[in-house]
Every structure is written in structure tokens, then in C-alpha cells.
Motif scaffolding. Sequence first.
Motif, PDB file in Angstrom:
ATOM      1  N   ASN A 136      -5.373   8.925   0.221  1.00  0.00           N
ATOM      2  CA  ASN A 136      -5.520   7.874  -0.775  1.00  0.00           C
ATOM      3  C   ASN A 136      -4.497   6.775  -0.567  1.00  0.00           C
ATOM      4  O   ASN A 136      -3.418   7.003  -0.009  1.00  0.00           O
ATOM      5  N   CYS A 137      -4.870   5.591  -1.032  1.00  0.00           N
ATOM      6  CA  CYS A 137      -3.992   4.437  -0.914  1.00  0.00           C
ATOM      7  C   CYS A 137      -4.073   3.651  -2.209  1.00  0.00           C
ATOM      8  O   CYS A 137      -5.183   3.364  -2.698  1.00  0.00           O
ATOM      9  N   SER A 138      -2.920   3.307  -2.767  1.00  0.00           N
ATOM     10  CA  SER A 138      -2.893   2.469  -3.959  1.00  0.00           C
ATOM     11  C   SER A 138      -2.145   1.189  -3.639  1.00  0.00           C
ATOM     12  O   SER A 138      -1.249   1.182  -2.779  1.00  0.00           O
ATOM     13  N   TYR A 139      -2.502   0.132  -4.320  1.00  0.00           N
ATOM     14  CA  TYR A 139      -1.858  -1.161  -4.072  1.00  0.00           C
ATOM     15  C   TYR A 139      -1.685  -1.893  -5.399  1.00  0.00           C
ATOM     16  O   TYR A 139      -2.206  -1.434  -6.435  1.00  0.00           O
ATOM     17  N   LYS A 140      -0.976  -3.035  -5.347  1.00  0.00           N
ATOM     18  CA  LYS A 140      -0.557  -3.622  -6.618  1.00  0.00           C
ATOM     19  C   LYS A 140      -1.183  -4.977  -6.938  1.00  0.00           C
ATOM     20  O   LYS A 140      -1.332  -5.331  -8.107  1.00  0.00           O
ATOM     21  N   THR A 141      -1.504  -5.759  -5.920  1.00  0.00           N
ATOM     22  CA  THR A 141      -2.006  -7.109  -6.198  1.00  0.00           C
ATOM     23  C   THR A 141      -3.446  -7.263  -5.718  1.00  0.00           C
ATOM     24  O   THR A 141      -3.963  -6.413  -4.999  1.00  0.00           O
ATOM     25  N   SER A 142      -4.079  -8.364  -6.088  1.00  0.00           N
ATOM     26  CA  SER A 142      -5.453  -8.625  -5.633  1.00  0.00           C
ATOM     27  C   SER A 142      -5.473  -8.805  -4.122  1.00  0.00           C
ATOM     28  O   SER A 142      -4.552  -9.394  -3.555  1.00  0.00           O
ATOM     29  N   THR A 157     -11.537  -1.693  -6.716  1.00  0.00           N
ATOM     30  CA  THR A 157     -10.618  -2.806  -7.003  1.00  0.00           C
ATOM     31  C   THR A 157     -10.134  -2.769  -8.453  1.00  0.00           C
ATOM     32  O   THR A 157      -9.066  -3.301  -8.746  1.00  0.00           O
ATOM     33  N   SER A 158     -10.881  -2.138  -9.351  1.00  0.00           N
ATOM     34  CA  SER A 158     -10.426  -2.063 -10.747  1.00  0.00           C
ATOM     35  C   SER A 158      -9.232  -1.129 -10.874  1.00  0.00           C
ATOM     36  O   SER A 158      -8.348  -1.342 -11.700  1.00  0.00           O
ATOM     37  N   LYS A 159      -9.197  -0.104 -10.019  1.00  0.00           N
ATOM     38  CA  LYS A 159      -8.070   0.828 -10.010  1.00  0.00           C
ATOM     39  C   LYS A 159      -7.057   0.495  -8.921  1.00  0.00           C
ATOM     40  O   LYS A 159      -6.037   1.168  -8.800  1.00  0.00           O
ATOM     41  N   LYS A 160      -7.381  -0.505  -8.126  1.00  0.00           N
ATOM     42  CA  LYS A 160      -6.510  -0.893  -7.018  1.00  0.00           C
ATOM     43  C   LYS A 160      -6.207   0.327  -6.142  1.00  0.00           C
ATOM     44  O   LYS A 160      -5.033   0.684  -5.898  1.00  0.00           O
ATOM     45  N   SER A 161      -7.258   0.954  -5.684  1.00  0.00           N
ATOM     46  CA  SER A 161      -7.068   2.142  -4.858  1.00  0.00           C
ATOM     47  C   SER A 161      -8.196   2.270  -3.836  1.00  0.00           C
ATOM     48  O   SER A 161      -9.299   1.733  -4.021  1.00  0.00           O
ATOM     49  N   CYS A 179      -2.789   2.751   5.518  1.00  0.00           N
ATOM     50  CA  CYS A 179      -3.609   1.710   4.923  1.00  0.00           C
ATOM     51  C   CYS A 179      -2.819   0.410   4.961  1.00  0.00           C
ATOM     52  O   CYS A 179      -1.581   0.414   4.948  1.00  0.00           O
ATOM     53  N   ALA A 180      -3.532  -0.676   5.054  1.00  0.00           N
ATOM     54  CA  ALA A 180      -2.905  -1.997   5.093  1.00  0.00           C
ATOM     55  C   ALA A 180      -3.744  -2.939   4.262  1.00  0.00           C
ATOM     56  O   ALA A 180      -4.979  -2.929   4.341  1.00  0.00           O
ATOM     57  N   THR A 181      -3.088  -3.751   3.458  1.00  0.00           N
ATOM     58  CA  THR A 181      -3.798  -4.670   2.580  1.00  0.00           C
ATOM     59  C   THR A 181      -3.472  -6.114   2.942  1.00  0.00           C
ATOM     60  O   THR A 181      -2.346  -6.439   3.322  1.00  0.00           O
ATOM     61  N   GLU A 182      -4.498  -6.935   2.831  1.00  0.00           N
ATOM     62  CA  GLU A 182      -4.303  -8.377   2.990  1.00  0.00           C
ATOM     63  C   GLU A 182      -4.435  -8.985   1.603  1.00  0.00           C
ATOM     64  O   GLU A 182      -5.503  -8.977   0.990  1.00  0.00           O
ATOM     65  N   ARG A 183      -3.338  -9.493   1.105  1.00  0.00           N
ATOM     66  CA  ARG A 183      -3.343 -10.061  -0.237  1.00  0.00           C
ATOM     67  C   ARG A 183      -4.109 -11.379  -0.260  1.00  0.00           C
ATOM     68  O   ARG A 183      -4.171 -12.089   0.739  1.00  0.00           O
ATOM     69  N   GLN A 184      -4.682 -11.693  -1.404  1.00  0.00           N
ATOM     70  CA  GLN A 184      -5.367 -12.972  -1.532  1.00  0.00           C
ATOM     71  C   GLN A 184      -4.385 -14.107  -1.300  1.00  0.00           C
ATOM     72  O   GLN A 184      -3.272 -14.109  -1.822  1.00  0.00           O
ATOM     73  N   GLY A 185      -4.804 -15.079  -0.483  1.00  0.00           N
ATOM     74  CA  GLY A 185      -3.949 -16.224  -0.198  1.00  0.00           C
ATOM     75  C   GLY A 185      -2.958 -16.003   0.921  1.00  0.00           C
ATOM     76  O   GLY A 185      -2.200 -16.900   1.273  1.00  0.00           O
ATOM     77  N   ALA A 186      -2.956 -14.812   1.497  1.00  0.00           N
ATOM     78  CA  ALA A 186      -2.022 -14.528   2.592  1.00  0.00           C
ATOM     79  C   ALA A 186      -2.796 -13.931   3.753  1.00  0.00           C
ATOM     80  O   ALA A 186      -3.597 -13.019   3.562  1.00  0.00           O
ATOM     81  N   GLN A 187      -2.580 -14.449   4.939  1.00  0.00           N
ATOM     82  CA  GLN A 187      -3.319 -13.941   6.098  1.00  0.00           C
ATOM     83  C   GLN A 187      -2.451 -13.006   6.915  1.00  0.00           C
ATOM     84  O   GLN A 187      -2.358 -13.130   8.122  1.00  0.00           O
ATOM     85  N   LYS A 188      -1.797 -12.096   6.220  1.00  0.00           N
ATOM     86  CA  LYS A 188      -1.019 -11.095   6.923  1.00  0.00           C
ATOM     87  C   LYS A 188      -1.202  -9.774   6.196  1.00  0.00           C
ATOM     88  O   LYS A 188      -1.553  -9.737   5.020  1.00  0.00           O
ATOM     89  N   LEU A 189      -0.984  -8.681   6.912  1.00  0.00           N
ATOM     90  CA  LEU A 189      -1.171  -7.351   6.358  1.00  0.00           C
ATOM     91  C   LEU A 189       0.157  -6.776   5.895  1.00  0.00           C
ATOM     92  O   LEU A 189       1.198  -7.029   6.497  1.00  0.00           O
ATOM     93  N   VAL A 190       0.080  -5.967   4.845  1.00  0.00           N
ATOM     94  CA  VAL A 190       1.228  -5.190   4.404  1.00  0.00           C
ATOM     95  C   VAL A 190       0.836  -3.718   4.515  1.00  0.00           C
ATOM     96  O   VAL A 190      -0.164  -3.286   3.934  1.00  0.00           O
ATOM     97  N   GLY A 192       0.826  -1.193   0.000  1.00  0.00           N
ATOM     98  CA  GLY A 192       0.000   0.000   0.000  1.00  0.00           C
ATOM     99  C   GLY A 192       0.863   1.247   0.000  1.00  0.00           C
ATOM    100  O   GLY A 192       1.838   1.343   0.737  1.00  0.00           O
ATOM    101  N   GLU A 193       0.509   2.192  -0.848  1.00  0.00           N
ATOM    102  CA  GLU A 193       1.232   3.452  -0.898  1.00  0.00           C
ATOM    103  C   GLU A 193       0.237   4.568  -0.654  1.00  0.00           C
ATOM    104  O   GLU A 193      -0.713   4.728  -1.422  1.00  0.00           O
ATOM    105  N   GLU A 194       0.465   5.337   0.416  1.00  0.00           N
ATOM    106  CA  GLU A 194      -0.458   6.415   0.727  1.00  0.00           C
ATOM    107  C   GLU A 194      -0.048   7.708   0.038  1.00  0.00           C
ATOM    108  O   GLU A 194       1.136   7.972  -0.192  1.00  0.00           O
ATOM    109  N   ASP A 195      -1.048   8.506  -0.219  1.00  0.00           N
ATOM    110  CA  ASP A 195      -0.822   9.794  -0.852  1.00  0.00           C
ATOM    111  C   ASP A 195      -1.860  10.774  -0.300  1.00  0.00           C
ATOM    112  O   ASP A 195      -3.044  10.430  -0.249  1.00  0.00           O
ATOM    113  N   PRO A 196      -1.487  11.952   0.165  1.00  0.00           N
ATOM    114  CA  PRO A 196      -0.117  12.464   0.220  1.00  0.00           C
ATOM    115  C   PRO A 196       0.653  11.903   1.419  1.00  0.00           C
ATOM    116  O   PRO A 196       0.069  11.258   2.275  1.00  0.00           O
ATOM    117  N   GLN A 197       1.931  12.179   1.490  1.00  0.00           N
ATOM    118  CA  GLN A 197       2.716  11.765   2.653  1.00  0.00           C
ATOM    119  C   GLN A 197       2.393  12.631   3.848  1.00  0.00           C
ATOM    120  O   GLN A 197       2.490  12.179   4.991  1.00  0.00           O
TER     121      GLN A 197
END
Lengths: 111, 115
Positions: A22-28, A67-71, A89-100, A4-9
Motif C-alpha cells: 500500500n501507498c499513501s500520499y498527502k497532496t493532490s 484519490t478520496s483516501k489518497k491511497s 510508489c512515486a507520486t507526481e503532484r499537481q503542478g509539478a513535473q517531478k516525482l516524489v 508517498g509512504e509505503e506499507d508495510p516496510q
Amino acid sequence: SQQGEEDPQALSIQEGENATMNCSYKTSINNLQWYRQNSGRGLVHLILIRSNEREKHSGRLRVTLDTSKKSSSLLITASRAADTASYFCATERQGAQKLVFGQGTRLTINP
Amino acid sequence: DVKVTQSSRYLVKRTGEKVFLECVQDMDHENMFWYRQDPGLGLRLIYFSYDVKMKEKGDIPEGYSVSREKKERFSLILESASTNQTSMYLCASSFEQGVYSYEQYFGPGTRLTVT
């Protein structure tokens, strides 16, 4: 790597104004969560939004997920001095039970 | 209310010492986590545990080990502390039900300084 990348800092606004982060992320993801951290303290959970949800409200907080914009965005309405904190912001990726976690947005509410 | 407690708020140790950071939660949560937080790097996961005696490596496990002998207690061990382990350490716990994950509850943090 950070999911997750927050904006603004950093964001500084007047009391009573609305704050948007705002928060953007990269995977499902399974879900996306927002946390608040007051200076030098632990994190406090604010809202969890699951991948099949688009919007959630909690008091003065509104979270959206695209989810289409991953944001996601966190809106705090009618800000107060007590809202001054860092927001993560923290994301839990599919298949992983931990937060990033992202690196956070530092919000300052000026009286 | 869920309560997660950590053994110390501030800790100062010398290089090479063995350091124990203790975390206790009172809500019978299955999952427990250890993070470190550094300026500009955010929170990074060191280790986590799904159950008693179970442990999984996070993103930065090198130089650390963990122990979970009882469900409510999760310990982080620095076998030989080094100055680059100076950081804020945060413990968290969460409930789990099937495929659904829930929010994490954090302790107040331990600010560790290694000199």
C-alpha cells in the motif's frame, strides 16, 4: 518530506501467494507510479495510473487508486522468487513535473 | 528499448576532489533527473532538466551542480566531494508531451564512496 509512504516496510510470503503493498500520499496528484528495484540496481517502471483512473492491470500486477483516501495498492498475484525486490510508489503532484518517492517495501518470496 | 547508461558502476574518491557523474539516454527524452538513494531515506531528487541548458533544483541540491549541453547527456558534478555524499546515485529520463508526464527510465546507478 516524503509524499508517498509505503506499507508495510517489509513483507515475506511463500511462492505462489499474493502480495499486497500500500501507498499513501498527502497532496493532490497528477499520477502515481510503481517501480521495482532489484538489489543494488536501478529502478524499473511497473505501472503508471493517472488521477482519473481507478484500476490498472499489467500481467500479474494490479494497481488501484483511491484519490478520496489518497491511497494506492499494488497487488502481485501468484508470486515467484523473481519478484523478490523492493517496490516503490512515486507520486507526481499537481503542478509539478517531478516525482516524489516513498521509502519502499522490501518483498521477499520464499521458495 | 530505452537505455540509460551511467559512466561508472562504482567510484571511490577522496574528500575535496571534484567528481563528475555522467548519464546518457538514447531515446530523445526531454526530461532528465539525478537522484541519490540512501538507506532509510529512499530516493531524493537532486536536480532535473526539462531541456538542453535548462536545470531546476530538486529537494537536495546543496553541494551539487549539473550540466546539460546536449539533449542526451546530463552530468552531475560534486564540486568538492565530502564523506556525506557517499551514496548510490541514480540517473533517469522521461518523455514529456504537453501536460502529461510519463514513466521514468533509470540507469543502473553509480555507487560513490568518498573517503
